[in-house]
Design an enzyme around this catalytic site. Structure first.
Site, PDB file in Angstrom:
ATOM      1  N   GLU A 315       0.820  -1.214   0.000  1.00 34.27           N
ATOM      2  CA  GLU A 315       0.000   0.000   0.000  1.00 34.27           C
ATOM      3  C   GLU A 315       0.852   1.262   0.000  1.00 34.27           C
ATOM      4  OE1 GLU A 315      -2.964  -0.227  -0.788  1.00 34.27           O
ATOM      5  OE2 GLU A 315      -3.158  -2.368  -0.434  1.00 34.27           O
ATOM      6  N   HIS A 402      -5.156  -5.979 -11.056  1.00 31.19           N
ATOM      7  CA  HIS A 402      -4.548  -6.951 -10.144  1.00 31.19           C
ATOM      8  C   HIS A 402      -4.160  -8.238 -10.881  1.00 31.19           C
ATOM      9  CE1 HIS A 402      -6.830  -4.255  -7.505  1.00 31.19           C
ATOM     10  NE2 HIS A 402      -5.846  -4.470  -6.644  1.00 31.19           N
TER      11      HIS A 402
END
Length: 500
Positions: A315, A402
């Site tokens: 992140e 993703h």
């Protein structure tokens, strides 16, 4: 314009080259001064690289290498309007002469008029769209809402200012001593406050961790404690998730500083902050650049917070990408954005050297999102997750980011460890190649340095897989030489995933 490197010579010469091409660590004040100086000379630079009379450059970042090379990253405007896809990086020698320019687009930035014929939606801004096709006058509108899984949405929609036709859209929110749930007992950076302590790490830019307590907006409440002993390793203890998030942020900060010479996510010494306990049983984590913060849900049944070490590193690294290449979170550039976070999240996990969560090339193996103990993603053979691509093809950009990240993750694994079967830290891998070749890895440390240099000095917002190959080969040339084993390994690893 691709910069051609010098042929590598002896091992000593190769080491000297690597040292010379390594970015110098600079303080926040030095960086600010370098940006101010570059901005003062922006008009001269625009003329030197032959931009049009209506175009101007706005400095975003300056990186100085040990050999005196300076890489200056710019945004571009046209007649005062932001040019989306106009970002570029100039590369200058120690004597100030221009080595080359890396551009997001080679198209000439010009439109017939900056007067729109379509009325803008409320809150939209007028821009020049140059990411795809011929540059056009357009509007950029940010549509806020909530994605299907509960993640906030900040969707950027680009529409033609002459026809109202949608040209492009992308999502701006990038997903994904205490006793932690995943990393055992760890040291934490905290600050004394009154008669107690809080989760503010003064030694790492003041990174703080907050409790959203099931909320989905705001900063939350700063975690405090009377005795500076945090969490108990169980999800039922509210501090436990905070310990994991705070520790992950600290390890990521240290990895950036000690391995990459970077002073914080944006290179300016400023810390992000973390928020835990987002929503109810929210099975995700995400980075928001507009708040410079990371947010974590508590997972299924609120028992598996998404605060594992590799997820934390992942992140924070979305913030790194936003501060450097700015890879758009859509199509191939979006897949490269996600892969960058997987690469650095993995590197952080190895860097930490934590026996409770040993380094591996599995993503999210601790958080059990699938409910059966399997990882979220596999870097050695991405298709093992059931959705990711192992190799590049013309259709990769159509996948969710993703999954389109798969080929780049595979490239990173091959470059680091090579093809075939092997066991690392107790985990068995068996990485194939698209062309049946055998790839010999150069080690994760070198792979990280090559990707980082490519990201920070040669990639732009629109970089796709083909351009990523060019960028990493240039980075390998800078660091190790055009005739080096490292350069050859980069080329071999790209060919092994069908990027030629």
């Amino acid at each position: 314009m691709v910069v051609v490197g010098v042929q590598a010579g002896s091992a000593d010469a190769a080491q000297d080259r690597a040292a010379g091409a390594t970015a110098l660590p600079i303080s926040a004040s030095q960086r600010a001064a370098a940006i101010e100086e570059a901005q003062a000379g922006a008009a001269s630079t625009a003329e030197k690289i032959k931009l049009g009379g209506k175009e101007k450059l706005v400095v975003r970042d300056v990186i100085k290498d040990a050999d005196g090379t300076v890489h200056t990253r710019y945004e571009r405007t046209y007649a005062g309007l932001p040019v989306l896809g106009g970002d570029l990086v100039t590369h200058t020698r120690k004597d100030g002469s221009l080595k080359g320019v890396s551009k997001a687009t080679d198209a000439k930035i010009s439109v017939a008029s900056t007067t729109a014929t379509v009325t803008a939606k409320s809150g939209a801004r007028k821009v020049i769209w140059a990411v795809t096709g011929k540059p056009a006058l357009a509007y950029e509108n940010v549509v806020k809402g909530t994605q299907a899984d509960g993640t906030p949405s900040e969707r950027h929609v680009i529409t033609d200012a002459a026809s109202g036709k949608e040209l492009y859209s992308y999502e701006a929110i990038d997903t994904g001593s205490g006793t932690s749930q995943y990393s055992g007992t760890v040291a934490l950076g905290t600050s004394a406050s009154g008669s107690g302590y809080n989760l503010t790490d003064a030694g790492r830019g003041g990174h703080s961790t907050y409790d959203l307590n099931g909320g989905t907006s705001g900063t939350g409440t700063l975690f405090t404690d009377a005795d500076d002993i945090w969490g108990n390793g169980l999800a039922t203890n509210r501090q436990t998730a905070a310990v994991d998030a705070h520790y992950g942020a600290a390890m990521t900060w240290d990895f950036y500083k000690n391995e990459l010479g970077r002073n914080g996510i944006a290179g300016d010494g400023r810390a992000a902050y973390s928020r835990v306990h987002y929503g109810n049983a929210y099975v995700n984590a995400f980075w928001q650049d507009n708040c410079f913060c990371m947010t974590y849900g508590d997972g299924s049944g609120n028992l598996k917070p998404l605060t594992s070490l590799d997820v934390a590193g992942h992140e924070m690294s979305h913030g790194l990408t936003a501060a450097t290449a700015g890879l758009k979170y859509s199509r191939e550039s979006g897949g490269l954005n996600e892969a960058t976070s997987d690469m650095f999240g993995t590197a952080v996990e190895f860097y930490a050297g934590n026996s409770s969560d040993a380094g591996d090339y599995l993503i999210g193996e601790k958080i059990d999102i699938n409910g059966n103990g399997t990882p979220l993603r596999y870097m050695d053979k991405p298709s093992k997750d059931g959705g990711s691509a192992d190799y590049w093809s013309r259709t990769v950009g159509r996948l969710d980011v993703h999954y389109s990240s798969g080929p780049a993750n595979h490239f990173f694994y091959l470059l680091s460890e090579g093809s075939g079967a092997k066991t690392i830290n107790g985990v068995a891998y068996n990485s194939p190649t698209s062309n049946g070749s055998t790839v010999t890895g150069i080690g994760r440390a070198k792979a990280v340095q090559i990707w980082y240099k490519a990201l920070t000095t040669y990639m732009t917002s629109s970089t796709d897989y083909a351009a990523a190959r060019v960028a990493t080969l240039q980075a390998a040339t800078d660091l190790y030489g055009a005739g080096s084993a490292e350069y050859a390994a980069v080329a071999s690893a790209w060919s092994a995933i069908n990027v030629n």
